[in-house]
Design a protein around this motif. Structure first.
Motif, mmCIF file in Angstrom:
data_model
loop_
_atom_site.group_PDB
_atom_site.id
_atom_site.type_symbol
_atom_site.label_atom_id
_atom_site.label_comp_id
_atom_site.label_asym_id
_atom_site.label_seq_id
_atom_site.Cartn_x
_atom_site.Cartn_y
_atom_site.Cartn_z
ATOM 1 N N ALA A 187 0.831 -1.205 0.000
ATOM 2 C CA ALA A 187 0.000 0.000 0.000
ATOM 3 C C ALA A 187 0.868 1.258 0.000
ATOM 4 O O ALA A 187 1.790 1.387 0.808
ATOM 5 N N ILE A 188 0.560 2.167 -0.899
ATOM 6 C CA ILE A 188 1.224 3.469 -0.968
ATOM 7 C C ILE A 188 0.192 4.534 -0.602
ATOM 8 O O ILE A 188 -0.853 4.648 -1.248
ATOM 9 N N ASP A 189 0.494 5.297 0.439
ATOM 10 C CA ASP A 189 -0.412 6.360 0.890
ATOM 11 C C ASP A 189 -0.094 7.703 0.255
ATOM 12 O O ASP A 189 -0.976 8.555 0.105
ATOM 13 N N ILE A 190 1.187 7.902 -0.078
ATOM 14 C CA ILE A 190 1.648 9.169 -0.654
ATOM 15 C C ILE A 190 2.517 8.840 -1.867
ATOM 16 O O ILE A 190 3.482 8.079 -1.760
ATOM 17 N N LEU A 191 2.167 9.397 -3.013
ATOM 18 C CA LEU A 191 2.984 9.240 -4.210
ATOM 19 C C LEU A 191 3.492 10.609 -4.636
ATOM 20 O O LEU A 191 2.698 11.540 -4.800
ATOM 21 N N VAL A 192 4.792 10.713 -4.828
ATOM 22 C CA VAL A 192 5.386 11.932 -5.385
ATOM 23 C C VAL A 192 5.973 11.581 -6.742
ATOM 24 O O VAL A 192 6.942 10.824 -6.834
ATOM 25 N N ASN A 193 5.358 12.090 -7.801
ATOM 26 C CA ASN A 193 5.858 11.888 -9.161
ATOM 27 C C ASN A 193 6.873 12.979 -9.460
ATOM 28 O O ASN A 193 6.507 14.096 -9.846
ATOM 29 N N ASN A 194 8.140 12.648 -9.273
ATOM 30 C CA ASN A 194 9.200 13.644 -9.402
ATOM 31 C C ASN A 194 10.112 13.416 -10.612
ATOM 32 O O ASN A 194 10.796 14.341 -11.038
ATOM 33 N N THR A 195 10.122 12.214 -11.161
ATOM 34 C CA THR A 195 11.066 11.895 -12.225
ATOM 35 C C THR A 195 10.982 12.895 -13.378
ATOM 36 O O THR A 195 9.891 13.235 -13.835
ATOM 37 N N GLY A 196 12.141 13.354 -13.823
ATOM 38 C CA GLY A 196 12.140 14.298 -14.937
ATOM 39 C C GLY A 196 13.512 14.405 -15.582
ATOM 40 O O GLY A 196 14.536 14.169 -14.941
ATOM 41 N N ILE A 197 13.516 14.736 -16.872
ATOM 42 C CA ILE A 197 14.755 14.975 -17.621
ATOM 43 C C ILE A 197 14.576 16.222 -18.471
ATOM 44 O O ILE A 197 13.473 16.756 -18.596
ATOM 45 N N HIS A 198 15.664 16.687 -19.058
ATOM 46 C CA HIS A 198 15.613 17.826 -19.969
ATOM 47 C C HIS A 198 16.473 17.506 -21.189
ATOM 48 O O HIS A 198 17.558 16.938 -21.061
ATOM 49 N N ARG A 199 15.976 17.830 -22.349
ATOM 50 C CA ARG A 199 16.737 17.729 -23.599
ATOM 51 C C ARG A 199 16.534 19.036 -24.345
ATOM 52 O O ARG A 199 15.592 19.204 -25.093
ATOM 53 N N ARG A 200 17.428 19.994 -24.121
ATOM 54 C CA ARG A 200 17.256 21.330 -24.670
ATOM 55 C C ARG A 200 17.536 21.366 -26.170
ATOM 56 O O ARG A 200 18.376 20.630 -26.679
ATOM 57 N N GLY A 201 16.816 22.270 -26.833
ATOM 58 C CA GLY A 201 17.067 22.488 -28.247
ATOM 59 C C GLY A 201 15.946 23.281 -28.879
ATOM 60 O O GLY A 201 14.809 23.261 -28.402
ATOM 61 N N PRO A 202 16.224 24.011 -29.958
ATOM 62 C CA PRO A 202 15.173 24.749 -30.652
ATOM 63 C C PRO A 202 14.173 23.795 -31.295
ATOM 64 O O PRO A 202 14.547 22.728 -31.797
ATOM 65 N N LEU A 203 12.903 24.167 -31.251
ATOM 66 C CA LEU A 203 11.857 23.292 -31.765
ATOM 67 C C LEU A 203 12.048 22.957 -33.242
ATOM 68 O O LEU A 203 11.750 21.832 -33.673
ATOM 69 N N GLU A 204 12.548 23.918 -34.018
ATOM 70 C CA GLU A 204 12.629 23.684 -35.463
ATOM 71 C C GLU A 204 13.673 22.637 -35.843
ATOM 72 O O GLU A 204 13.637 22.089 -36.956
ATOM 73 N N THR A 205 14.584 22.323 -34.923
ATOM 74 C CA THR A 205 15.590 21.291 -35.219
ATOM 75 C C THR A 205 15.582 20.167 -34.184
ATOM 76 O O THR A 205 16.470 19.316 -34.198
ATOM 77 N N MET A 206 14.600 20.162 -33.293
ATOM 78 C CA MET A 206 14.574 19.156 -32.227
ATOM 79 C C MET A 206 14.316 17.761 -32.791
ATOM 80 O O MET A 206 13.320 17.547 -33.491
ATOM 81 N N PRO A 207 15.183 16.803 -32.494
ATOM 82 C CA PRO A 207 14.925 15.431 -32.933
ATOM 83 C C PRO A 207 13.670 14.880 -32.265
ATOM 84 O O PRO A 207 13.404 15.168 -31.089
ATOM 85 N N LEU A 208 12.924 14.087 -32.996
ATOM 86 C CA LEU A 208 11.729 13.482 -32.429
ATOM 87 C C LEU A 208 12.071 12.662 -31.193
ATOM 88 O O LEU A 208 11.296 12.631 -30.221
#
Length: 251
Positions: A83-104
């Motif tokens: 049983a989990i009473d408290i869930l913290v969804n914290n996982t995250g990453i960043h992949r910076r780049g301009p949208l016009e050239t951002m790889p899918l």
């Protein structure tokens, strides 16, 4: 004397992405408030090191290494976590780049890690919360749930989606006494943001842009997380609590 409305004694918390940075700080705060905390990450060695750092502070902690972006891994983990009473969804990453050239691949990786993982883990633990008619889910959003800067399009899209996912979860699960809220940190100094702070121009811009005149620390998020996880927030649902030193309040 009545128990503190901020006490988490007897609660079991899962914090994803908690081998370092914000996740580790939130796990520490929940444990210090009385919760039994399970750390999560993909790297067992880093997870073990994080757990030992908390144990060195006399904090009892458990670990469970699994990939929150892998549906099968999440389902298997939830079956063994109990049983989990408290869930913290914290996982995250960043992949910076301009949208016009951002790889899918960079677009999809950020959305999968920062948004879809929160859906997968919450979907796995919510049925137990619904059955027990009690539960707290805290999604770690961002200033970029509402704002954007150049080269952050994928991150802003994911965090904006996470804000609305928070409200959608509230719309569906509040009737079962499950509170779903979010933290939206501003510019917080962590291992991941240290290169930005090391850039003198960017560092000066952040300090000038933020009314508090400084970067946030991971400790600045602790009280907000404990509050949202506690009985004190039992009638707060679907809200985004911004912790940014006032940055989003001024122009």
């Amino acid at each position: 004397m009545p128990a503190s409305p901020f006490a988490l004694t007897g609660r079991r918390a899962l914090v994803t992405g908690s081998s370092q940075g914000i996740g580790l700080a939130l796990a520490r705060a929940l444990a210090q408030a009385g919760a039994t905390v399970v750390l999560n990450g993909r790297d067992p060695a880093r997870l073990a090191a994080a757990a030992e750092s908390l144990r060195a502070e006399s904090i009892e902690v458990h670990t469970h290494a699994f990939d929150v972006t892998d549906e099968a891994a999440v389902v298997a983990a939830s079956a063994s976590l109990g049983a989990i009473d408290i869930l913290v969804n914290n996982t995250g990453i960043h992949r910076r780049g301009p949208l016009e050239t951002m790889p899918l691949a960079d677009w999809e990786a950020v959305l999968k890690t920062n948004l879809t993982s929160a859906f997968l883990v919450a979907r796995a633990v919510a049925p137990g919360m619904i059955t027990r008619r009690t539960g707290k889910i805290i999604n770690v959003c961002s200033l970029m749930s509402d704002l954007a800067r150049p080269t952050t399009g994928n991150y802003a899209a994911a965090k904006g989606g996470l804000k609305m996912l928070t409200r959608a979860m509230c719309a569906e699960w509040a009737q079962h006494n499950v509170q779903v809220n979010a933290l939206a940190p501003g510019y917080i100094l962590t291992e991941l943001t240290q290169p930005l702070a090391a850039d003198a121009k960017f560092d000066a811009w952040i300090k000038a842009r933020t009314p508090a005149g400084r970067w946030g620390s991971v400790a600045d998020l602790a009280g907000a997380a404990v509050f949202l996880a506690s009985p004190a927030a039992d009638f707060i649902n679907g809200q985004i609590l911004t912790v940014d030193g006032g940055l989003s309040a001024v122009i």
